[in-house]
Motif scaffolding. Structure first.
Motif, PDB file in Angstrom:
ATOM      1  N   LEU A   1     -12.549 -27.171  -3.294  1.00 41.99           N
ATOM      2  CA  LEU A   1     -12.731 -25.786  -2.885  1.00 41.99           C
ATOM      3  C   LEU A   1     -14.130 -25.351  -3.285  1.00 41.99           C
ATOM      4  N   PRO A   2     -15.048 -25.152  -2.358  1.00 42.68           N
ATOM      5  CA  PRO A   2     -14.929 -25.371  -0.920  1.00 42.68           C
ATOM      6  C   PRO A   2     -15.046 -26.856  -0.572  1.00 42.68           C
ATOM      7  N   PRO A   3     -14.626 -27.229   0.646  1.00 45.34           N
ATOM      8  CA  PRO A   3     -14.736 -28.624   1.070  1.00 45.34           C
ATOM      9  C   PRO A   3     -16.178 -29.133   0.942  1.00 45.34           C
ATOM     10  N   ALA A   4     -16.304 -30.421   0.622  1.00 45.73           N
ATOM     11  CA  ALA A   4     -17.632 -30.977   0.343  1.00 45.73           C
ATOM     12  C   ALA A   4     -17.796 -32.354   0.973  1.00 45.73           C
ATOM     13  N   LEU A   5     -19.068 -32.796   1.014  1.00 37.51           N
ATOM     14  CA  LEU A   5     -19.455 -34.134   1.450  1.00 37.51           C
ATOM     15  C   LEU A   5     -20.197 -34.789   0.304  1.00 37.51           C
ATOM     16  N   VAL A   6     -20.094 -36.098   0.185  1.00 43.90           N
ATOM     17  CA  VAL A   6     -20.814 -36.813  -0.866  1.00 43.90           C
ATOM     18  C   VAL A   6     -21.853 -37.714  -0.220  1.00 43.90           C
ATOM     19  N   TYR A   7     -23.046 -37.714  -0.799  1.00 40.16           N
ATOM     20  CA  TYR A   7     -24.119 -38.602  -0.364  1.00 40.16           C
ATOM     21  C   TYR A   7     -24.209 -39.759  -1.353  1.00 40.16           C
ATOM     22  N   HIS A   8     -23.997 -40.989  -0.864  1.00 42.45           N
ATOM     23  CA  HIS A   8     -24.133 -42.202  -1.660  1.00 42.45           C
ATOM     24  C   HIS A   8     -25.479 -42.818  -1.277  1.00 42.45           C
ATOM     25  N   CYS A   9     -26.425 -42.820  -2.214  1.00 44.21           N
ATOM     26  CA  CYS A   9     -27.792 -43.242  -1.927  1.00 44.21           C
ATOM     27  C   CYS A   9     -28.107 -44.541  -2.675  1.00 44.21           C
ATOM     28  N   ARG A  10     -28.611 -45.522  -1.930  1.00 42.58           N
ATOM     29  CA  ARG A  10     -28.915 -46.834  -2.506  1.00 42.58           C
ATOM     30  C   ARG A  10     -30.328 -47.281  -2.149  1.00 42.58           C
ATOM     31  N   ARG A  11     -30.833 -48.218  -2.951  1.00 38.07           N
ATOM     32  CA  ARG A  11     -32.159 -48.813  -2.769  1.00 38.07           C
ATOM     33  C   ARG A  11     -33.263 -47.750  -2.752  1.00 38.07           C
ATOM     34  N   PRO A  12     -33.585 -47.228  -3.935  1.00 36.16           N
ATOM     35  CA  PRO A  12     -34.628 -46.194  -4.018  1.00 36.16           C
ATOM     36  C   PRO A  12     -35.984 -46.710  -3.572  1.00 36.16           C
ATOM     37  N   ASN A  13     -36.708 -45.855  -2.861  1.00 43.11           N
ATOM     38  CA  ASN A  13     -38.093 -46.138  -2.467  1.00 43.11           C
ATOM     39  C   ASN A  13     -38.987 -45.498  -3.499  1.00 43.11           C
TER      40      ASN A  13
END
Length: 191
Positions: free
Chosen positions: A178-190
């Motif tokens: 609450l509230p609905p959410a999205l997750v960002y999975h980030c790999r291989r940093p530049n």
């Protein structure tokens, strides 16, 4: 002390009126290894929704460092989770915090930061610190609320993530939060 009271005191550093729920915490912390001795850094833990999930995944192994800018949250978190190294610090100081502990990098960085409240320069500084703190196989996770996804700060964040990481995977919608959410999975940093 309630989460809502802290939001009223400082809405630009707290950023939400309620803590994240268990479904969001499970998705955000999914990259934390259940084996080995990983170094996990948590940015903006607040009252500890992600902290508890990280601790369950680590099961007493590894190292868990939490950077919290709000001293009241930091004090409460340290009391609730004595195995967590809680530091009252800005997330942009991640490199310094790691160096003070004799660490060069973190295996996973988990963020509960209120990105929508960040100025562009502040966002850039934090993401630079995160990318510099991760090895090539490191993972960074953060989230955004679905209802703000198309707002300029959220679009800027996604663009910044795509510029800093070779891979950014967006999760399914976490309707149980609450509230609905999205997750960002980030790999291989530049870096």
């Amino acid at each position: 002390m309630s989460f809502f009271v802290e939001f009223v005191r400082s809405p630009l550093t707290v950023g939400a009126v309620a803590p994240s729920g268990p479904a969001l915490a499970a998705e955000v912390t999914a990259p934390v290894p259940r084996t080995g001795s990983p170094v996990v850094v948590e940015l903006g833990p607040g009252t500890g929704s992600f902290t508890a999930a990280i601790q369950r995944r680590l099961a007493g192994d590894g190292r868990h460092i939490a950077l919290e800018i709000n001293p009241r949250f930091a004090e409460r978190l340290a009391g609730l989770h004595p195995k967590v190294d809680v530091v009252t610090a800005d997330a942009a100081d991640l490199g310094t915090v790691l160096a003070e502990r004799g660490l060069e990098q973190a295996d996973v960085v988990v963020s509960g930061l209120p990105w929508a409240a960040f100025a562009e320069g502040q966002e850039r500084d934090v993401l630079s610190a995160v990318a510099a703190a991760l090895p090539p196989d490191g993972v960074f996770t953060t989230f955004a609320y679905v209802h703000t996804r198309w707002a300029p700060p959220a679009r800027r964040l996604l663009g910044s993530l795509r510029g800093r990481f070779d891979e950014v995977i967006i999760s399914r919608t976490i309707w149980g939060n609450l509230p609905p959410a999205l997750v960002y999975h980030c790999r291989r940093p530049n870096t």
